[in-house]
Write a protein that holds these residues in place. Structure first.
Motif, mmCIF file in Angstrom:
data_model
loop_
_atom_site.group_PDB
_atom_site.id
_atom_site.type_symbol
_atom_site.label_atom_id
_atom_site.label_comp_id
_atom_site.label_asym_id
_atom_site.label_seq_id
_atom_site.Cartn_x
_atom_site.Cartn_y
_atom_site.Cartn_z
ATOM 1 N N GLU A 1 -15.466 27.422 -60.450
ATOM 2 C CA GLU A 1 -13.894 27.959 -60.732
ATOM 3 C C GLU A 1 -13.344 26.751 -61.454
ATOM 4 O OE1 GLU A 1 -11.106 30.336 -58.077
ATOM 5 O OE2 GLU A 1 -11.889 28.659 -56.939
ATOM 6 N N LEU A 2 -12.417 26.985 -62.421
ATOM 7 C CA LEU A 2 -11.520 26.099 -63.034
ATOM 8 C C LEU A 2 -10.375 26.772 -63.273
ATOM 9 C CD1 LEU A 2 -14.013 25.072 -66.056
ATOM 10 C CD2 LEU A 2 -13.682 23.856 -63.599
ATOM 11 N N GLY A 3 -9.161 26.018 -62.944
ATOM 12 C CA GLY A 3 -7.810 26.464 -63.081
ATOM 13 C C GLY A 3 -7.167 27.257 -62.018
ATOM 14 N N TRP A 4 -7.721 27.007 -60.805
ATOM 15 C CA TRP A 4 -7.410 27.502 -59.662
ATOM 16 C C TRP A 4 -5.934 27.105 -59.263
ATOM 17 C CZ3 TRP A 4 -5.021 26.084 -55.299
ATOM 18 C CH2 TRP A 4 -4.658 26.945 -54.249
ATOM 19 N N ASP B 1 -7.039 35.919 -54.475
ATOM 20 C CA ASP B 1 -8.072 35.413 -53.315
ATOM 21 C C ASP B 1 -9.135 36.449 -52.954
ATOM 22 O OD1 ASP B 1 -6.858 32.827 -52.953
ATOM 23 O OD2 ASP B 1 -5.399 33.636 -51.692
ATOM 24 N N ASP B 2 -8.662 37.802 -52.961
ATOM 25 C CA ASP B 2 -9.702 38.932 -52.808
ATOM 26 C C ASP B 2 -10.813 38.580 -53.552
ATOM 27 O OD1 ASP B 2 -7.991 39.907 -50.514
ATOM 28 O OD2 ASP B 2 -7.152 41.309 -51.987
ATOM 29 N N LEU B 3 -10.630 38.494 -55.027
ATOM 30 C CA LEU B 3 -11.560 38.660 -56.112
ATOM 31 C C LEU B 3 -12.584 37.127 -55.653
ATOM 32 C CD1 LEU B 3 -11.351 39.120 -59.918
ATOM 33 C CD2 LEU B 3 -12.381 36.809 -58.949
ATOM 34 N N ARG B 4 -11.807 36.107 -55.383
ATOM 35 C CA ARG B 4 -12.634 34.969 -55.011
ATOM 36 C C ARG B 4 -13.662 35.148 -53.781
ATOM 37 N NH1 ARG B 4 -9.833 30.846 -53.463
ATOM 38 N NH2 ARG B 4 -11.140 29.036 -54.326
ATOM 39 N N ALA B 5 -12.970 35.479 -52.892
ATOM 40 C CA ALA B 5 -13.676 35.790 -51.417
ATOM 41 C C ALA B 5 -14.982 36.728 -51.994
ATOM 42 C CB ALA B 5 -12.855 36.626 -50.387
ATOM 43 N N ASP B 6 -14.567 37.919 -52.817
ATOM 44 C CA ASP B 6 -15.836 38.657 -52.813
ATOM 45 C C ASP B 6 -16.913 38.096 -53.498
ATOM 46 O OD1 ASP B 6 -14.189 40.891 -52.121
ATOM 47 O OD2 ASP B 6 -13.490 41.405 -54.064
ATOM 48 N N ILE B 7 -16.626 37.136 -54.522
ATOM 49 C CA ILE B 7 -17.475 36.236 -55.345
ATOM 50 C C ILE B 7 -18.290 35.355 -54.303
ATOM 51 C CG2 ILE B 7 -18.047 34.603 -57.052
ATOM 52 C CD1 ILE B 7 -15.481 36.106 -58.414
ATOM 53 N N GLU B 8 -17.532 34.617 -53.591
ATOM 54 C CA GLU B 8 -18.385 33.739 -52.758
ATOM 55 C C GLU B 8 -19.238 34.792 -51.692
ATOM 56 O OE1 GLU B 8 -14.881 31.728 -50.798
ATOM 57 O OE2 GLU B 8 -15.287 30.380 -52.147
ATOM 58 N N VAL C 1 -18.834 30.529 -65.251
ATOM 59 C CA VAL C 1 -17.499 29.745 -65.170
ATOM 60 C C VAL C 1 -16.601 31.047 -64.967
ATOM 61 C CG1 VAL C 1 -15.853 28.393 -66.103
ATOM 62 C CG2 VAL C 1 -18.430 27.753 -66.241
ATOM 63 N N LEU C 2 -15.840 30.657 -64.087
ATOM 64 C CA LEU C 2 -14.306 31.567 -63.673
ATOM 65 C C LEU C 2 -13.360 30.677 -64.149
ATOM 66 C CD1 LEU C 2 -14.643 33.288 -60.260
ATOM 67 C CD2 LEU C 2 -15.334 34.098 -62.336
ATOM 68 N N LEU C 3 -12.489 30.991 -65.443
ATOM 69 C CA LEU C 3 -11.765 30.239 -65.868
ATOM 70 C C LEU C 3 -10.439 30.922 -65.719
ATOM 71 C CD1 LEU C 3 -10.531 27.489 -67.365
ATOM 72 C CD2 LEU C 3 -11.079 28.645 -69.468
ATOM 73 N N TRP C 4 -9.395 30.528 -64.511
ATOM 74 C CA TRP C 4 -8.115 31.114 -64.473
ATOM 75 C C TRP C 4 -7.410 30.533 -65.645
ATOM 76 C CZ3 TRP C 4 -7.868 34.809 -60.931
ATOM 77 C CH2 TRP C 4 -9.008 34.934 -59.928
ATOM 78 N N TRP C 5 -6.495 31.259 -66.343
ATOM 79 C CA TRP C 5 -5.844 30.751 -67.526
ATOM 80 C C TRP C 5 -4.608 31.361 -67.849
ATOM 81 C CZ3 TRP C 5 -6.642 26.278 -69.730
ATOM 82 C CH2 TRP C 5 -5.937 26.118 -71.045
ATOM 83 N N ARG C 6 -3.714 30.628 -68.085
ATOM 84 C CA ARG C 6 -2.303 31.205 -68.115
ATOM 85 C C ARG C 6 -1.431 30.559 -69.279
ATOM 86 N NH1 ARG C 6 -4.004 28.881 -64.040
ATOM 87 N NH2 ARG C 6 -4.513 30.002 -62.094
ATOM 88 N N ASP C 7 -0.587 31.286 -69.664
ATOM 89 C CA ASP C 7 0.134 30.688 -71.113
ATOM 90 C C ASP C 7 0.772 29.433 -70.446
ATOM 91 O OD1 ASP C 7 1.570 30.767 -73.557
ATOM 92 O OD2 ASP C 7 3.366 31.623 -72.716
ATOM 93 N N TRP D 1 -16.031 33.678 -67.553
ATOM 94 C CA TRP D 1 -15.055 34.727 -67.595
ATOM 95 C C TRP D 1 -13.535 33.854 -67.677
ATOM 96 C CZ3 TRP D 1 -15.115 39.576 -68.164
ATOM 97 C CH2 TRP D 1 -16.469 40.232 -67.897
ATOM 98 N N VAL D 2 -12.956 34.307 -68.843
ATOM 99 C CA VAL D 2 -11.434 33.812 -68.922
ATOM 100 C C VAL D 2 -10.798 35.052 -68.231
ATOM 101 C CG1 VAL D 2 -9.721 33.269 -70.261
ATOM 102 C CG2 VAL D 2 -11.888 32.613 -71.081
ATOM 103 N N LEU D 3 -9.921 34.461 -67.147
ATOM 104 C CA LEU D 3 -9.189 35.181 -66.492
ATOM 105 C C LEU D 3 -7.678 34.960 -66.578
ATOM 106 C CD1 LEU D 3 -11.264 35.334 -63.183
ATOM 107 C CD2 LEU D 3 -11.527 36.809 -64.780
ATOM 108 N N THR D 4 -6.997 36.145 -67.069
ATOM 109 C CA THR D 4 -5.697 35.839 -67.378
ATOM 110 C C THR D 4 -4.754 36.943 -66.960
ATOM 111 O OG1 THR D 4 -5.871 37.264 -69.531
ATOM 112 C CG2 THR D 4 -6.277 34.840 -69.633
#
Length: 140
Positions: free
Chosen positions: A24-27, A33-40, A59-65, A88-91
């Motif tokens: 996980e990058l960009g936390w 948190d639900d998505l993170r817990a589901d994956i764990e 890789v889960l990459l949390w990415w924001r403008d 996965w780039v998560l925006t």
């Protein structure tokens, strides 16, 4: 048992299964948190952070403008990625703070040596799946 069915749903949507190494990058405080817990729960352990030296399956990459240069972040994300691994780039979705235009991901992926294969909705987040192109096997 609705929560268990939903939990499986997030991981299944992301193509994540038991015993995968997920980094996980960009936390930040705004991540889901639900998505993170589901994956764990699905992988049977904690998500790995940027300091991990394991070979990574996903890789889960949390990415924001405003997070910086997406190409640089993607280049860093694939350093430890397995040959069959994916990012996965998560925006944040449209209308949410930090929303990233899909065109930014589409333009950044090839520069980082990745190909976008699919996009999904995950609550308040949108996910773009990026893979490394398969090496062509020389013909004999």
């Amino acid at each position: 048992m609705v929560a268990a069915a939903d939990a499986q749903n997030y991981a299944q949507k992301l193509g994540i299964s038991h015993d995968m190494a997920v980094q996980e990058l960009g936390w930040d405080d705004d991540t889901d948190d639900d998505l993170r817990a589901d994956i764990e729960e699905t992988v049977g352990g904690d998500l790995l952070d940027e300091d991990s030296d394991e070979v990574i399956d996903v890789v889960l990459l949390w990415w924001r403008d405003g997070d910086g240069d997406l190409v640089d972040a993607l280049m860093d994300a694939i350093v430890s990625l397995s040959d069959d691994g994916f990012v996965w780039v998560l925006t944040p979705k449209t209308g949410h703070p930090g929303h990233v235009e899909p065109s930014e991901i589409a333009e950044s992926a090839p520069t980082a040596g990745l190909t976008q294969t699919s996009a999904i909705n995950l609550g308040d987040w949108a996910g773009s799946r990026l893979v490394q192109p398969k090496a062509r096997v020389p013909k004999r």
